[in-house]
Write an enzyme that holds these catalytic residues in place. Sequence first.
Site, short mmCIF file in Angstrom:
data_model
loop_
_atom_site.label_atom_id
_atom_site.label_comp_id
_atom_site.label_asym_id
_atom_site.label_seq_id
_atom_site.Cartn_x
_atom_site.Cartn_y
_atom_site.Cartn_z
N GLU A 207 -10.59 -8.28 4.11
CA GLU A 207 -9.92 -8.32 5.41
C GLU A 207 -10.69 -9.00 6.53
O GLU A 207 -10.08 -9.69 7.35
CB GLU A 207 -9.59 -6.88 5.85
CG GLU A 207 -8.61 -6.20 4.92
CD GLU A 207 -8.43 -4.74 5.26
OE1 GLU A 207 -9.37 -3.96 5.00
OE2 GLU A 207 -7.39 -4.37 5.78
N PHE B 234 -5.19 -4.05 9.22
CA PHE B 234 -4.77 -2.65 9.39
C PHE B 234 -4.97 -2.15 10.82
O PHE B 234 -5.60 -1.13 11.04
CB PHE B 234 -5.58 -1.81 8.39
CG PHE B 234 -4.97 -0.51 7.96
CD1 PHE B 234 -3.90 -0.47 7.07
CD2 PHE B 234 -5.47 0.71 8.39
CE1 PHE B 234 -3.35 0.73 6.64
CE2 PHE B 234 -4.93 1.93 7.97
CZ PHE B 234 -3.87 1.93 7.08
N ARG C 65 -7.41 2.72 13.26
CA ARG C 65 -8.29 1.57 13.05
C ARG C 65 -8.29 0.64 14.27
O ARG C 65 -9.28 -0.03 14.56
CB ARG C 65 -7.95 0.81 11.77
CG ARG C 65 -9.09 -0.10 11.30
CD ARG C 65 -8.82 -0.75 9.95
NE ARG C 65 -9.39 -0.05 8.83
CZ ARG C 65 -10.67 -0.08 8.45
NH1 ARG C 65 -11.56 -0.76 9.16
NH2 ARG C 65 -11.08 0.57 7.38
N GLU D 160 0.85 -1.19 0.00
CA GLU D 160 0.00 0.00 0.00
C GLU D 160 0.89 1.25 0.00
O GLU D 160 0.64 2.19 -0.73
CB GLU D 160 -0.93 0.01 1.22
CG GLU D 160 -1.81 1.26 1.27
CD GLU D 160 -2.87 1.28 2.35
OE1 GLU D 160 -3.24 0.22 2.86
OE2 GLU D 160 -3.35 2.38 2.67
#
Length: 774
Positions: free
Chosen positions: A730, A362, A328, A250
Amino acid sequence: MHKSRSHTPLDVLKDKSALALKESIKNIDSYTHVRGESLYVDDVNVREGTYYSVVFDSPKAHGRIINIDYSKAEKLGGVARIFTYKDIPGENQIGGIIPDEPLFAEGEVHFWGQPIALIVASSEFIARQARRLIQIEIEELPVITTAKEAKEKGKFINAPRSFILGNTEKAFKDCDYIFEGETFSNGQEQLYIEAQGAYAEPLENGSIKITSSTQGPTAVQKTAARVLGFPMHKIEVDVTRLGGGFGGKEDQATPWAVMAALATYHLNQSVKLILNRHDDLRMTGKRHPYESSYKIGLSKDLKILAYEAEFLQNSGAAADLSPAIAERTLFHATNSYFVPNVKSTVISCKTNLPPNTAFRGFGGPQGMFVIESAIANAAANIGVSPSKIQEANLLGENDEFSYGQIATGVEAKNSWKAVKSIYNLEQIEREVEDFNNSHSDFKKGLALMPICFGISFTNTPMNHARALVHIYQDGSVGISTAAVEMGQGVNTKMLQIAAQLFSIAHHKVKIETTNTTRVANTSPSAASSTADLNGKALLKACKALLERLKAVASEALNTAIETIEIKDEIVYANGKASDLSWNTLIGTAMLKRVALTENAHYATPVIRFDKSKEKGHPFAYHVYGTAIITTTVDCTRGTYVFDAIKIVHDYGKSMSKGIDLGQVEGALVQGVGWMTMEEIAYGEDGRLLSNALSTYKVPDMFSIAKTIDVVPLETTGSDMAILKSKAVGEPPLMYGIGAYFAIQNAIKAFNPNYKLKFHAPMTPEKVLMSLYSR
Ligand code: LUZ
Ligand code: MOS
């Protein structure tokens, strides 16, 4: 593995479904994957004279560079040039969220493996030989490898953040039970099969094209422009596909692409930079290790009344995506439970490890592991099964998350109930008990693991995407979006969307590479949101084209536009087939000079988040599910197998059942690996010890469940999900957290003295020690 997934390569060859209209579809890449024909960065045709390069990196985790002698390396035959920070025409800066990360180290090094220079030569072999000839002198400085030590020494990435709901201090006074504890979850190597890499080539007038193995083409473009001092339009980034990303590409695909571009800028020649596995493992960041502490308070009837957690994130030597990942963690600190009083705090701690980065989930999994540990600890002390506490606190409709979003479309209780009844949990529990009563050298353990994962980039401005659709004059269709295919099957989903909407055969549609000159200013393919965001943009573009084509048909057939329909490549008027086919319709539109290209933009509606209050509605929707995991521990050896993992998963209305099942299985196995066997190890000097696949064990065919069953929870889906098919990338990883607790329970069955430990991964060594601990 699940039966419907087990097909041989031969079946793939025989499978013509991708050519058939309306039939279900397999991943469109399966054919070229199986034949080894799929193209990756290393497969790009190189220009004559292309150079190859290798990164020279820091051999110490922290220190001042006293001297570097490149002279011997430079003199080696075949070496073109060695580039350092001094050769950067723009900024020596690649930090995305916080500008705290140089492309090449200048006076100091901050982690073992930090890039210092790029050696460019006529072959990679020569570049590697040259690397050994570089002599560096470093004055060593103190090395910090743990978050706790960084906190003690006041080394932080940014200011801490807290999410607060209700009043924990007051609520703890009303609790019948209060427990406190500490947990640790280790990092995790993304281990994409295709290592990091890029190929840069000079175009006209100083422009540069970069083929990159990146999840974020725009991040590569923007950063290359910044380092080279270019306008963005002089950098073109192209991505065919990735051999896996898992978050590791990413942000951290960027430096290699920028280095290759820098060398191309100076040499006016193509430059390839592909890391080998050792370099990749040493130089790149991983999932963040977390050291956390919690305090949980419950009532007599097992309701969690208050929960406090402090998360120390081991961010590594630079921010990278750490602030977003930390955020997160807070969003998922209470997993799929409703807790009326919450205070969670995350602190990003600066250490001398490679900057840790995105990894599937994440930061969410790290947050969820802590509350699951708190529940397990509470259950052990109260003397109930953890599942009683889990069940008593599942999120309900209109409950409030600690960040202010009101939960709707909640499937926490439904998936829990479904898992219990579909798989007959009582019988499984009995079998485990019977087994444990009749065996002394093997013990079974069982755990339930509910999940709840928010879908959207937590950073609201990132939630948008674009699509560019061409209908060619022969009726075939070419599609560009910002979606990067990394094995997750997003190209297949994009193809399905267009083929379905136009009602044309799959083979009429081609998904083009992801390219910044066709689709610009994109968010990375991440956050499980790629199919939603790009799919919605694509749907919008296709709808606009369809309306235009219907107008052409209406004129040609001399009937009102509302009566026109296209089905299976035939134009229908008033429900009757006309003699206009898809192809003749396109030909007619062309003659009438109608635009057969459309560009559309989609931005997720409704979502918002106010960071000054830490409240809002950040997620388009949530994904739910529950898993039952059973394990058998060999109490002589400390090894374990997973007997069965049984899942009820909320797909919404899955648009690609095979692909989605593959995502659930893959994510689950990755989660189990993180929790049980994948052990990242750094020395006190900051050197990566688990620097090869001989010292870093990932799950294989034999280490994972004999059976994985996944039953879809029939839900209405969400209008915010593409065709109501919920994001799947995810969320299922977090079922793997249950594996940790299943092992704990098996150990407890063997060793009643065992005090539960919450220190992941639960490797066989740790299991063995725990079996015989007092
Ligand atoms: N990347 C990101 C992500 O930039 N923001 C997110 O919220 C996110 N969530 C999951 C995975 N990658
Ligand atoms: Mo990610 S962890 O790049 O979705």
